[in-house]
Each structure stands twice: as structure tokens, then as C-alpha cells.
Scaffold this active site. Structure first.
Site, mmCIF file in Angstrom:
data_model
loop_
_atom_site.group_PDB
_atom_site.id
_atom_site.type_symbol
_atom_site.label_atom_id
_atom_site.label_comp_id
_atom_site.label_asym_id
_atom_site.label_seq_id
_atom_site.Cartn_x
_atom_site.Cartn_y
_atom_site.Cartn_z
ATOM 1 C CG ASP A 130 -40.526 20.631 13.362
ATOM 2 O OD1 ASP A 130 -40.111 19.780 14.222
ATOM 3 O OD2 ASP A 130 -41.194 20.206 12.215
ATOM 4 C CG LEU A 131 -40.233 26.754 12.797
ATOM 5 C CD1 LEU A 131 -41.157 28.005 12.416
ATOM 6 C CD2 LEU A 131 -39.312 26.895 11.696
#
Length: 417
Positions: A190-191
Site C-alpha cells: 500500500d505504501l
């Protein structure tokens, strides 16, 4: 100790001319829009009335007020939403959809992470909004992208870490205690998707500024996870063999791993033969530097199962502090393994001002981690704490759309806001 918010609010912001309409939630999309907000963009976060971003409820822990009581602001939400303005809109309603289209006409960027095709039925897809604003940059973040056999599947970070190969190379070796696949300690896919999306948005804005033409950006978590396999993917394509898990060791460099000392563990990362020689000489084992089996890194990689046990015996004779002092003096990269409390107590972290205190409407203040981007002429913005749900609804509708208080009250009475 945390620093207070910046005093550079009068300086120009790199993206001070950009408005972002953020329809995303959870982490990948909000991480991108937080980057853009840090760089000075006006980010308008559209949230569901009553509930808002799912991560608002992902607690405990929650921020505490002046009396030490929990607020409704989950720490998870706070980590990814500073610098934004929150507007509540029910996009399932016809009037809410019209309101978002009107806001999009005043935006440079739209960011969303709904399932493929979901926003088309609301008239909030790229083709519809492009007809309203031809130079719009529209970024979609999904698990698997807009095409391919998995396009309509929901994608979650944990699943993608597994599917994308990350967990096959993360964790202790299968033949050792605790061996087996392991996810990262944070939602790394996600990051990284948020970071790649940020780069893509900035590239599209640069292109738009040169040509006047907007574009669509298709970001997929699986694509990002495969891309960030980096040298491990290259190892596979070069050798034809899937890389294995090495735990805290390195597939291509030896020694480059953790070692147990008398009182804990240290990391030793010898990036070249000279550093290796200094390491073993410091440990009183100069013969390991001249041994023909270990003279070069390729030899050490081939003979790691002979060398590493000898190094483990050597390191165990001293304490962490003794090793770190000795190796730092010789220029051999080494360091401790800190817990997160020790991270923020570290003098270098403190000197860099990474923890910041920001005023917050319900908690009084919240301590957050500032952007690591340090720009001399257009510093990042640390002026707005993560917003309360709907905190800026009236402000944005008045300022951006020119709505009257009566108009806003009528929309609220209908449940649109």
C-alpha cells in the site's frame, strides 16, 4: 522530543497551485494524497457521511484529549491524512454525485480507489469527468489494475504481498526455527503504491502544464509489488531460479546480516571486501580475511554456510556497545536493532525533527511523523492536522463552489452531506 509545526507557512509551496479531489480511503490512496498535501496541494478528502474513511475506526489506539480520554481519531487514520480538508458527501445520491462532479471541475487531480467500474455508475469515472474538465489528471488505485483476468477482484495489501512474491523472500529460512513466509511489519505494498502514484501524478501534472492535456493513471498494487522485487526479480530472470528466504541475511552479500552479541543483536553490513577485512580484524580473526575461501564477496556468498558460523562465534564474545564503537571507528557499517520507542529517542532522529506536534481540534495536539522530503525553497507543509470527519464541508462548499449557508443547510437536511 517532537517539534512543533513549521513556521515556514509564508514560504511558497511546490504544489500550492494544485487542488486534489481525493475519493480514496484506507492507505494506498491517502498516502499519495498526503504526499501531495505535504507539498502544498489543497487536498479535499471526500468521505461518507456518518462513518468516513474506514481507518477512522481502526483502533485502538486513538488520540487522547487533554484529560487523557480517547477521542474518535484512530492512530491509523492520523498516520495518512494530515494536511487535508474533509468534506462529507453521499456519492450514492444523485445530488451528491452532482456535487462531486462540480468539485472535480475545480480540481487538477482526482484520486480514487474504488473497484473497477464502480464509479462509472455514479458518473464519477474518468471519461465523464474528462468531458467536464479536459485537462484533469485522474488516478485510479486498485488491487490488480483496470484490465486482466483479476481486474474485478478486491486487492488487499496482505494478499498482494503473498501473490506478488514478497512473502516468498521475507522471513527466516525454512530449515531454521521460525522459518516460513512472513509479511512486512507495515503495509508495504500500500505504501509503495501510494509513493508510485505520487510520482505518476506529478509526472502527469508536468505533462499537463507543458501541453494542456490531462490523462488517466492506472495504478495496481500487484504491479507495484512485482516492480519492487527489485534485485530479487533480476536474480530470478538472470538465474532462472526463484530466490529463497534468507531471513536477516542477504542473498548477494556476505556478511550482511544480524549477529547475536553478549547482550543482544547488532546489524553488520559489509558492502565491500575492505569492510569485511576490517570487521574480522576488529574481532581478532584476521585469518578469516586472508582465508582463500572468503577473500572476495562472491567466494563468501558461495561459502556462507562455513563462514557465518565462524563469524557468529566471533561476534558473541563482545557486547553490542563494544562492537558498535569498534566498527564505527573503522568505518564498517553497523548498528543496533531499535524498537520504535528507541527510534524516536535516537539523537539523529530527534535532530532531524521527524516527530512533530500538530494542533488538533479534539485532541488538543497530536504527534505525527513529518514528511521526509526536505526542500529548501518550497518546504513541506505541516500546518493542518488530519481533519475531523466533515470538518471542512461548509468551508469548501462556500469557498470552492460559492454555495450559500442556506444551500448547505438544505443539502445537509436531505442527508447529502
Amino acid at each position: 522530543m517532537a517539534q512543533t509545526t513549521d513556521t515556514a507557512s509564508s514560504l511558497p509551496k511546490a504544489l500550492g497551485h494544485i487542488r486534489v479531489l481525493d475519493l480514496s480511503r484506507v492507505l494506498a490512496g491517502p498516502w499519495c494524497s498526503q504526499n501531495l498535501a505535504d507539498l502544498g496541494a489543497d487536498v479535499i478528502k471526500i468521505e461518507r457521511p456518518g462513518g468516513g474513511d474506514d481507518t477512522r475506526a481502526w483502533g485502538p489506539p486513538y488520540a487522547k484529549d487533554a484529560d487523557g480520554n480517547d477521542t474518535t481519531e484512530a492512530a491509523y487514520y492520523l498516520a495518512a491524512n494530515r494536511g487535508k480538508r474533509s468534506v462529507t458527501v453521499d456519492i450514492a445520491s444523485v445530488e451528491g454525485q452532482a456535487l462531486v462532479r462540480e468539485l472535480a471541475a475545480h480540481a487538477d487531480v482526482v484520486l480514487e480507489n474504488f473497484k473497477v467500474g464502480h464509479l462509472k455508475r455514479y458518473g464519477l469515472d474518468y471519461d465523464t469527468l474528462k468531458a467536464i474538465k479536459p485537462d484533469l489528471v485522474y488516478c485510479s488505485v486498485t488491487g490488480f489494475g483496470q484490465d486482466g483476468p483479476y481486474a474485478h477482484r478486491a486487492g488487499y495489501d496482505f494478499l498482494i504481498q503473498g501473490m506478488g512474491g514478497f512473502m516468498s523472500i521475507t522471513g527466516e529460512r525454512d530449515d531454521l526455527p521460525g522459518g516460513g513466509p512472513q509479511k512486512a511489519g507495515v503495509a508495504i505494498t500500500d505504501l509503495m503504491t501510494g509513493m508510485y502514484a505520487t510520482v505518476a501524478v506529478l509526472a502527469a501534472l508536468t505533462h499537463r502544464d507543458r501541453t494542456g492535456v490531462g490523462q488517466y493513471i492506472d495504478m495496481a498494487l500487484l504491479d507495484v509489488q512485482v516492480a519492487m522485487l527489485a534485485n530479487m526479480a533480476s536474480n530470478y530472470h538472470t538465474s532462472g531460479k526463484p530466490p529463497a528466504r534468507w531471513g536477516n541475511a542477504h542473498a548477494n552479500i556476505v556478511p550482511y546480516q544480524t549477529f547475536a552479541c553478549l547482550d543482544g543483536h547488532i546489524i553488520v553490513a559489509t558492502g565491500n571486501d575492505g569492510q569485511y577485512q576490517k570487521f574480522v580484524e576488529a574481532g581478532g580473526c584476521a585469518d578469516l580475511a586472508t582465508d582463500p575461501r572468503f577473500a572476495t564477496n562472491p567466494l563468501r556468498v558461495r561459502n556462507r554456510f562455513v563462514l557465518v558460523p565462524l563469524l557468529e562465534q566471533m561476534v558473541k564474545r563482545r557486547t553490542k556497545g563494544e562492537w558498535i564503537a569498534s566498527l564505527e571507528a573503522l568505518g564498517v557499517p553497523c548498528g543496533p536493532i531499535n524498537d520504535i520507542g528507541e527510534v524516536f529517542a535516537n539523537p539523529q532522529v530527534s535532530a532531524r525533527g521527524i516527530a512533530i506536534d500538530m494542533p488538533h481540534p479534539s485532541a488538543g495536539k497530536v504527534t505525527l511523523v513529518r514528511s521526509p522530503m526536505k526542500l529548501s525553497g518550497t518546504p513541506v507543509s505541516n500546518e493542518k492536522a488530519p481533519p475531523l470527519l466533515g470538518q471542512h464541508t461548509d468551508e469548501v462548499l462556500r469557498e470552492v463552489l460559492g454555495r450559500s449557508d442556506g444551500d448547505i443547510a438544505a443539502l445537509r437536511a436531505k442527508g447529502v452531506l
